[in-house]
Design a protein around this motif. Sequence first.
Motif, PDB file in Angstrom:
ATOM      1  N   UNK A  21       0.828  -1.206   0.000  1.00 35.87           N
ATOM      2  CA  UNK A  21       0.000   0.000   0.000  1.00 35.87           C
ATOM      3  C   UNK A  21       0.866   1.260   0.000  1.00 35.87           C
ATOM      4  N   UNK A  22       1.989   1.221   0.684  1.00 33.32           N
ATOM      5  CA  UNK A  22       2.918   2.353   0.641  1.00 33.32           C
ATOM      6  C   UNK A  22       3.450   2.519  -0.782  1.00 33.32           C
ATOM      7  N   UNK A  23       3.667   1.406  -1.464  1.00 34.56           N
ATOM      8  CA  UNK A  23       4.175   1.446  -2.828  1.00 34.56           C
ATOM      9  C   UNK A  23       3.199   2.016  -3.836  1.00 34.56           C
ATOM     10  N   UNK A  24       1.958   2.139  -3.463  1.00 34.38           N
ATOM     11  CA  UNK A  24       0.981   2.747  -4.361  1.00 34.38           C
ATOM     12  C   UNK A  24       1.200   4.241  -4.501  1.00 34.38           C
ATOM     13  N   UNK A  25       1.858   4.846  -3.505  1.00 34.23           N
ATOM     14  CA  UNK A  25       2.113   6.278  -3.568  1.00 34.23           C
ATOM     15  C   UNK A  25       3.602   6.616  -3.598  1.00 34.23           C
ATOM     16  N   UNK A  31       3.742  -1.660  -5.714  1.00 34.85           N
ATOM     17  CA  UNK A  31       2.627  -1.720  -4.773  1.00 34.85           C
ATOM     18  C   UNK A  31       1.677  -2.885  -4.967  1.00 34.85           C
ATOM     19  N   UNK A  32       1.040  -2.955  -6.111  1.00 35.67           N
ATOM     20  CA  UNK A  32       0.031  -3.997  -6.353  1.00 35.67           C
ATOM     21  C   UNK A  32       0.647  -5.406  -6.268  1.00 35.67           C
ATOM     22  N   UNK A  33       1.809  -5.666  -6.887  1.00 35.08           N
ATOM     23  CA  UNK A  33       2.398  -7.008  -6.740  1.00 35.08           C
ATOM     24  C   UNK A  33       2.720  -7.374  -5.288  1.00 35.08           C
ATOM     25  N   UNK A  34       3.119  -6.406  -4.474  1.00 37.41           N
ATOM     26  CA  UNK A  34       3.392  -6.701  -3.073  1.00 37.41           C
ATOM     27  C   UNK A  34       2.103  -7.017  -2.314  1.00 37.41           C
ATOM     28  N   UNK A 143      -2.993   6.568 -10.797  1.00 35.54           N
ATOM     29  CA  UNK A 143      -2.592   6.265  -9.418  1.00 35.54           C
ATOM     30  C   UNK A 143      -3.819   6.033  -8.541  1.00 35.54           C
ATOM     31  N   UNK A 144      -4.843   6.850  -8.741  1.00 42.58           N
ATOM     32  CA  UNK A 144      -6.087   6.653  -7.983  1.00 42.58           C
ATOM     33  C   UNK A 144      -6.741   5.321  -8.336  1.00 42.58           C
ATOM     34  N   UNK A 145      -6.682   4.955  -9.607  1.00 43.71           N
ATOM     35  CA  UNK A 145      -7.233   3.658 -10.015  1.00 43.71           C
ATOM     36  C   UNK A 145      -6.480   2.506  -9.366  1.00 43.71           C
ATOM     37  N   UNK A 146      -5.166   2.613  -9.255  1.00 45.30           N
ATOM     38  CA  UNK A 146      -4.377   1.554  -8.630  1.00 45.30           C
ATOM     39  C   UNK A 146      -4.679   1.445  -7.137  1.00 45.30           C
ATOM     40  N   UNK A 147      -4.901   2.572  -6.490  1.00 46.17           N
ATOM     41  CA  UNK A 147      -5.277   2.536  -5.073  1.00 46.17           C
ATOM     42  C   UNK A 147      -6.622   1.835  -4.913  1.00 46.17           C
TER      43      UNK A 147
END
Length: 163
Positions: A21-25, A31-34, A143-147
């Motif tokens: 989740x930190x990797x999303x920003x 982020x997503x793979x983690x 980025x918002x879509x990935x979150x």
Amino acid sequence: MDPTTQIVLWVLAALFIVVGFAGLVLPMLPGIPLVFAGLVLLAWAENFAYVGWVPLVGLGVLTLASYGIDFLATALGAKKFGASARAVWGAAAGTLIGLFFGLPGLILGPFLGAVVGEFSGQSSLKAATHAGIGATLGLLFGALLKIALAFAMVGVFVLARLF
């Protein structure tokens, strides 16, 4: 599975999800793979008794789809602002190159790529700037879509676990 191994898997899963989740920003963290890896570890900690392969494969597909979100959102953002095909390709290239320069590169890369791409087509400064702004807004939307995707993945996992 012995209790010690199970606890280690739970702790690792929590760590992967939090860092994901930190990797999303934060740049340079996948982020997503983690998040996906953490969810797989959670399922493994319970011997896949509650969350089996079907939901995990679905989450894996969502993980793969997340890679295209940045490029597609950036390109579509530039296109929405009237950018030429050169600017769209420039924005995508700028996103890729910007990954190597941290947060400033992630913000400026698509903008500069779109501007350079638009200028290469003999456009005006105004048109090139509009293309760059569109690319940057597209990147932010991506980025918002990935979150949202990360939260949806956790939600799918929780629903699979409960039902």
